[in-house]
Structure formats: structure tokens, C-alpha cells
Design a protein around this motif. Structure first.
Motif, PDB file in Angstrom:
ATOM      1  N   TRP A  41       0.825  -1.213   0.000  1.00 26.13           N
ATOM      2  CA  TRP A  41       0.000   0.000   0.000  1.00 26.13           C
ATOM      3  C   TRP A  41       0.858   1.261   0.000  1.00 26.13           C
ATOM      4  CZ3 TRP A  41      -4.613   0.781  -1.573  1.00 26.13           C
ATOM      5  CH2 TRP A  41      -5.242   1.989  -1.315  1.00 26.13           C
ATOM      6  N   HIS A  42       2.042   1.193   0.560  1.00 27.82           N
ATOM      7  CA  HIS A  42       2.938   2.350   0.532  1.00 27.82           C
ATOM      8  C   HIS A  42       3.229   2.765  -0.909  1.00 27.82           C
ATOM      9  CE1 HIS A  42       6.149   5.082   1.668  1.00 27.82           C
ATOM     10  NE2 HIS A  42       6.879   4.534   0.716  1.00 27.82           N
ATOM     11  N   PHE A  43       3.347   1.786  -1.793  1.00 31.74           N
ATOM     12  CA  PHE A  43       3.697   2.073  -3.183  1.00 31.74           C
ATOM     13  C   PHE A  43       2.472   2.283  -4.068  1.00 31.74           C
ATOM     14  CE2 PHE A  43       7.195  -0.370  -1.368  1.00 31.74           C
ATOM     15  CZ  PHE A  43       8.219   0.538  -1.546  1.00 31.74           C
ATOM     16  N   ILE A  44       1.384   1.519  -3.855  1.00 29.67           N
ATOM     17  CA  ILE A  44       0.224   1.619  -4.755  1.00 29.67           C
ATOM     18  C   ILE A  44      -0.860   2.550  -4.237  1.00 29.67           C
ATOM     19  CG2 ILE A  44       0.606  -0.680  -5.697  1.00 29.67           C
ATOM     20  CD1 ILE A  44      -1.726  -1.686  -3.975  1.00 29.67           C
ATOM     21  N   GLY A  45      -0.788   2.947  -2.964  1.00 26.86           N
ATOM     22  CA  GLY A  45      -1.861   3.743  -2.386  1.00 26.86           C
ATOM     23  C   GLY A  45      -1.717   5.233  -2.543  1.00 26.86           C
ATOM     24  N   ASN A  46      -0.537   5.711  -2.925  1.00 24.38           N
ATOM     25  CA  ASN A  46      -0.278   7.149  -3.041  1.00 24.38           C
ATOM     26  C   ASN A  46      -0.738   7.902  -1.803  1.00 24.38           C
ATOM     27  OD1 ASN A  46       0.928   7.036  -5.553  1.00 24.38           O
ATOM     28  ND2 ASN A  46      -1.036   7.139  -6.623  1.00 24.38           N
ATOM     29  N   GLN A  47      -0.557   7.297  -0.643  1.00 26.00           N
ATOM     30  CA  GLN A  47      -1.022   7.914   0.590  1.00 26.00           C
ATOM     31  C   GLN A  47       0.139   8.317   1.483  1.00 26.00           C
ATOM     32  OE1 GLN A  47      -3.792   5.517   2.697  1.00 26.00           O
ATOM     33  NE2 GLN A  47      -4.092   6.975   4.311  1.00 26.00           N
ATOM     34  N   ASN A  48       1.168   7.525   1.539  1.00 27.96           N
ATOM     35  CA  ASN A  48       2.290   7.824   2.414  1.00 27.96           C
ATOM     36  C   ASN A  48       3.307   8.703   1.698  1.00 27.96           C
ATOM     37  OD1 ASN A  48       1.171   6.166   4.358  1.00 27.96           O
ATOM     38  ND2 ASN A  48       2.244   4.363   3.609  1.00 27.96           N
ATOM     39  N   LEU A  49       3.841   9.641   2.433  1.00 31.33           N
ATOM     40  CA  LEU A  49       4.856  10.522   1.875  1.00 31.33           C
ATOM     41  C   LEU A  49       6.193   9.803   1.852  1.00 31.33           C
ATOM     42  CD1 LEU A  49       4.017  13.734   3.879  1.00 31.33           C
ATOM     43  CD2 LEU A  49       3.655  13.390   1.459  1.00 31.33           C
ATOM     44  N   SER A  50       6.861   9.888   0.748  1.00 24.01           N
ATOM     45  CA  SER A  50       8.235   9.423   0.708  1.00 24.01           C
ATOM     46  C   SER A  50       9.089  10.612   1.118  1.00 24.01           C
ATOM     47  CB  SER A  50       8.605   8.953  -0.692  1.00 24.01           C
ATOM     48  OG  SER A  50       7.872   7.793  -1.012  1.00 24.01           O
TER      49      SER A  50
END
Length: 184
Positions: A41-50
Motif C-alpha cells: 500500500w505504501h507504493f500503490i496507495g499514493n497515501q504515504n509521503l516518501s
């Protein structure tokens, strides 16, 4: 100590009933699914800030922010420095770096960004842990003294966005706010 001891003191040697074993297998598989889905989900969810994080001394970060604010402080048509309630309004160059310093009990300075431009946004604390919550967006970061957090931010909407501290930081916590302006 139990009120009534079990009839068979070696309960762990009892065979597991098939229904109970089925639930154990389901719970284990669900746990595995959730573990791997959180990573995905970190990669496909576009929710977590890198973000990037660097160690920095709090006083050095404060000096860096003050020098940056002095260099890019906004001016009106007559050349007068712009402030709101004694807090400078700073306009970083489009595509450049923007800095915010969290300290008791403010986010300093007020930053003015251009809509559609990307900025490297730097955050740190001068004293203790604060929370950076950009309202009404879903950006939340724990800001720690001694660490400079850098995120890439591209504003998509114009307006004034509130910044609040969502980590209890002392008696003035309820007054710890800031602003980010986004203009066309």
C-alpha cells in the motif's frame, strides 16, 4: 493461580479440534496478507509521503531557517516586508526549498507557494517533538528535534492551509498553529 485448576494439567498436549485449527490457519493467513499489503500500500496507495531524513543540530537548523526567511521574505509593491501578526511571509522560488521551524508554540514562518510547482519542504523542531498536520490535506509528520525531514510537495489547490501541532507539546499546545499559502 486459577480459581479452579484444569482437570488435565497438561492442556497443551491435548489435540486441537479441527474447527479451532481452521480458525488458527485463517488468522495466520490474514496476518500474512495484512503484513504484505501494508508494504504494498505504501507504493500503490499514493497515501504515504516518501521523505528523506537527516540528522541536524536544532540550533543549526533554526539558523538555516532564519537565513532562508530573511533572503526570501515577501515584499509588497512599495518594497515593504510582509508580515502577519509579526510572523514573516516567505516566498521561496518556484521549484526551490521551503523551510518551516516548529518551536514552542508556533510554526515559523508563513510560507507562500505557487500552485502546480514542486518544492522540497524541510521540517524540524527547535525544542521537542511536535506534530505537523497540514489541514485539510492528509499530511501528518512527527517532527523531532535533531532531525530534518524533507518531503517533495506540489500544491494542487490555491488557498490558505492551516498547520496544527497534533503531538502534545506542553501548556501552549492548543495555540501551536501556522499557515501555508498557495497562490496561482
Amino acid at each position: 493461580m486459577a480459581l479452579t485448576p484444569p482437570s488435565n494439567r497438561l492442556w497443551w498436549k491435548e489435540p486441537i479440534h479441527s474447527i479451532e485449527l481452521g480458525w488458527v490457519v485463517i488468522a495466520f493467513l490474514w496476518g500474512l496478507f495484512m503484513f504484505f499489503f501494508m508494504i504494498a500500500w505504501h507504493f500503490i496507495g499514493n497515501q504515504n509521503l516518501s521523505s528523506e531524513t537527516y540528522k541536524i543540530m536544532p540550533d543549526i537548523y533554526a539558523e538555516k531557517v532564519e537565513a532562508w526567511a530573511e533572503e526570501f521574505q515577501a515584499r509588497d509593491a512599495d518594497g515593504n516586508l510582509l508580515e502577519e501578526d509579526g510572523v514573516p511571509i516567505v516566498r521561496p522560488p518556484a521549484g526551490g526549498d521551503a523551510y518551516i521551524l516548529a518551536r514552542l508554540w508556533e510554526f515559523w514562518p508563513i510560507v507562500e507557494l505557487k500552485r502546480g510547482e514542486s518544492y522540497r519542504f524541510h521540517l524540524s523542531s527547535a525544542d521537542w517533538q511536535h506534530g505537523f498536520s497540514l489541514q485539510p490535506t492528509n499530511i501528518n509528520i512527527s517532527v523531532h528535534p535533531g532531525y530534518e525531514h524533507v518531503i517533495t510537495l506540489t500544491p494542487t489547490d490555491s488557498g490558505v492551509f492551516g498547520v496544527i501541532c497534533n503531538e502534545f507539546c506542553g501548556i501552549g499546545h492548543h495555540t501551536m498553529t501556522g499557515r501555508i499559502r498557495v497562490v496561482d
